[in-house]
Each structure stands twice: as structure tokens, then as C-alpha cells.
Design an enzyme around this catalytic site. Structure first.
Site, PDB file in Angstrom:
ATOM      1  CB  CYS A  30      -1.270  -4.678  -4.879  1.00 23.56           C
ATOM      2  SG  CYS A  30      -0.923  -3.059  -5.586  1.00 23.56           S
ATOM      3  CG  HIS A  31      -1.739  -0.478  -0.298  1.00 27.43           C
ATOM      4  ND1 HIS A  31      -2.851  -0.429  -1.127  1.00 27.43           N
ATOM      5  CD2 HIS A  31      -2.198  -0.199   0.962  1.00 27.43           C
ATOM      6  CE1 HIS A  31      -3.911  -0.124  -0.409  1.00 27.43           C
ATOM      7  NE2 HIS A  31      -3.554   0.019   0.856  1.00 27.43           N
ATOM      8  CE1 TYR A  89       4.173  -9.453  -2.940  1.00 29.35           C
ATOM      9  CE2 TYR A  89       5.668  -9.227  -1.072  1.00 29.35           C
ATOM     10  CZ  TYR A  89       5.017  -8.686  -2.165  1.00 29.35           C
ATOM     11  OH  TYR A  89       5.200  -7.364  -2.472  1.00 29.35           O
ATOM     12  CG  ASN A 115      -3.460  -3.909  -8.631  1.00 35.71           C
ATOM     13  OD1 ASN A 115      -4.442  -3.885  -9.367  1.00 35.71           O
ATOM     14  ND2 ASN A 115      -3.384  -3.214  -7.511  1.00 35.71           N
ATOM     15  CD  GLU A 127      -5.096   0.602   4.207  1.00 37.08           C
ATOM     16  OE1 GLU A 127      -4.852  -0.526   4.681  1.00 37.08           O
ATOM     17  OE2 GLU A 127      -5.401   0.785   3.008  1.00 37.08           O
TER      18      GLU A 127
END
Length: 275
Positions: free
Chosen positions: A241-242, A210, A233, A268
Site C-alpha cells: 500500500c506504500h 488513489y 491494509n 525502491e
């Protein structure tokens, strides 16, 4: 020669450099080639071209991507030609979004018709909403339930009329989830829109804290406000946003549940520590 005419000539030269280049150039490199400071060049380019140098380069890549895809080139080959890190980055590039006008934002969707449906996505059950412009809401239901997710997304458009249209939504969302590109229609204050745009630049398989995200926006002391914008979001996954985590390397919160965030990151190839 007047100052405005001079600026237009300088920016025309900069655009020529961009058009001739094979890859992206940094803002520093462009400003140096034009004999301007970075801040001055950014202001002048945006004023003359109507978009920032970064947005201009993204647009060029998007146009090139669409041309290559029309030729039925395999996705990995398209990504390679465009010097992208992979097909996931190509997918992010193909997402385009439109913010509401200030007047529309003030009316909070008054009189707008929004289609919605509960669908099975590659990432689990989801509620998806769309205006005539594009997808305006996606939320995952695994940890909160479909009714709660619908209420959450609908509350962001309090003046709108909602119509269930699952077949239409399934086709629209299916194409987006499979990497076919998506038009997004977002509602939010200017700062939140700026944060959401920044999220689109985080490649698949990578994360950012962040604080680092706030720093990238030129707002190093606004990590808390950035975190609130990330949490607000409205379009899960398509605006990633993850991929924002705590500086400690732990997951941090996620609007649709930390278990869902862990699953998305795991897909991912990212595994982080628990809180």
C-alpha cells in the site's frame, strides 16, 4: 449444441491459448481470439474456470516459478525466464493469500488462535501476527510504538485469542521479508479485499495514485473509498500500500507513519515531494 456446452468449448480453447503462450495476453486479445466482447468473455471465463483470466495467468506463472526455484535457479534467472521485470516482481508473485469466508468474517475471528511477536525486520521493528493459515498482520512500530501497533492489529480480530510466539513468528516473517514467499490470511469486506488484491499488481519501484487505482478497479468515482481500503491494509509491505500516492505526486498518508512510507519508497528508488 447448448449455450453452456459452447461456452465451455470456447473457454477450453482460450485456456489452450494461454497454456501455449510464452507470456501474458491481455483480456482484449483473449476476447478477440474467442470472438466475444471483453465483458462477455470475462463473465464466461470466470463462470467456467472459476477464476478470472488474469488470475489464471498469475497461477500459471506461480506454478512455473515454483518449479524453477526447486531447480535452484538464481532469482534473476527465474524472473527473466518468466518475463518478469525483476526479482521484486517475482517476490510479489510468490505471495499468495486467502480471504476469510463470509461466516468467519461475520464472527470476526471468534475462537481463532493468533500467534504474534515483535521482531526486527529489514525495515525496522515490526509487530507480526499469523493464524494457522498464514500471516494476518504486519505493522511497523517506529512512529507509533509496539503496544499501539499490537492494539491496532489485534482490534481487527476482536474474537481471537492472541499468543506470543516470537521464535515462530520470526522464522515465518523472516522468510517472507527475504522474498521466500508468504501465505496471507486476510479479514475484510469484499471491496477491501478487491483493493488489496489490486495492490499486489503494483511492481516494486512504481507508484499509482488513489484515483488511478480506483479507475483500474472500474470504480473511478470511488477514490475516497479506495483510499480508506488502502489505509486499512493489515499486512504492511507484503501488500504494498506504500506504493499508492496522491495525484499531486506527494506521499499521501500511511497508516504506519509518513516517515516509514518515505523510507520504504526510497528503498525502491522512489523519492517524492513532501506534503
Amino acid at each position: 449444441m447448448g449455450e453452456q456446452s459452447y461456452h465451455y468449448q470456447v473457454i477450453a480453447r482460450a485456456i489452450g491459448v494461454l497454456e501455449a503462450g510464452a507470456g501474458d495476453l491481455s483480456l482484449i486479445d483473449l476476447a478477440k481470439r474467442c470472438g466475444m466482447s471483453v465483458a462477455h468473455f470475462q463473465r464466461v471465463f470466470s463462470a467456467c474456470a472459476g477464476i478470472s483470466p488474469k488470475q489464471y495467468q498469475q497461477f500459471r506463472r506461480l506454478v512455473a516459478a515454483r518449479d524453477l526455484l526447486r531447480r535452484d535457479l538464481p532469482l534473476p534467472e527465474v524472473a527473466d525466464v518468466l518475463q518478469l521485470s525483476g526479482t521484486g516482481r517475482l517476490y510479489d508473485l510468490m505471495i499468495r493469500w486467502e480471504a476469510m469466508t463470509p461466516g468467519d468474517y461475520a464472527r470476526r475471528g471468534q475462537g481463532r488462535r493468533i500467534s504474534w511477536g515483535g521482531i526486527d525486520s529489514p525495515y525496522g521493528r515490526a509487530v507480526v501476527m499469523a493464524t494457522e493459515v498464514g500471516i494476518c498482520g504486519i505493522g511497523f512500530v517506529a512512529e507509533r510504538g509496539e503496544a499501539a501497533v499490537f492494539a491496532d492489529l489485534a482490534a481487527r480480530w476482536p474474537g481471537a485469542v492472541f499468543e506470543k510466539a516470537e521464535a515462530q513468528i520470526e522464522a515465518l516473517a523472516g522468510a517472507a521479508f527475504q522474498g521466500g514467499g508468504a501465505a496471507l490470511h486476510l479479514i475484510g469486506a469484499p471491496f477491501r479485499l478487491k483493493v488489496w488484491e489490486a495492490l499486489l499488481s503494483i511492481p516494486p519501484g512504481e507508484v499509482i495514485s488513489y484515483g488511478a487505482l480506483a479507475q483500474s478497479l472500474g470504480q473511478p468515482r470511488a477514490a475516497r473509498a479506495v483510499g480508506q481500503a488502502v489505509g486499512a491494509n493489515p499486512v504492511a509491505l507484503l501488500i504494498p500500500c506504500h506504493r499508492v500516492i496522491r495525484a499531486s505526486g506527494t506521499f499521501g498518508g500511511y497508516h504506519w507513519g509518513e516517515g516509514m512510507k518515505a523510507d520504504l519508497l526510497a528503498k525502491e528508488g522512489i523519492s517524492l515531494g513532501a506534503e
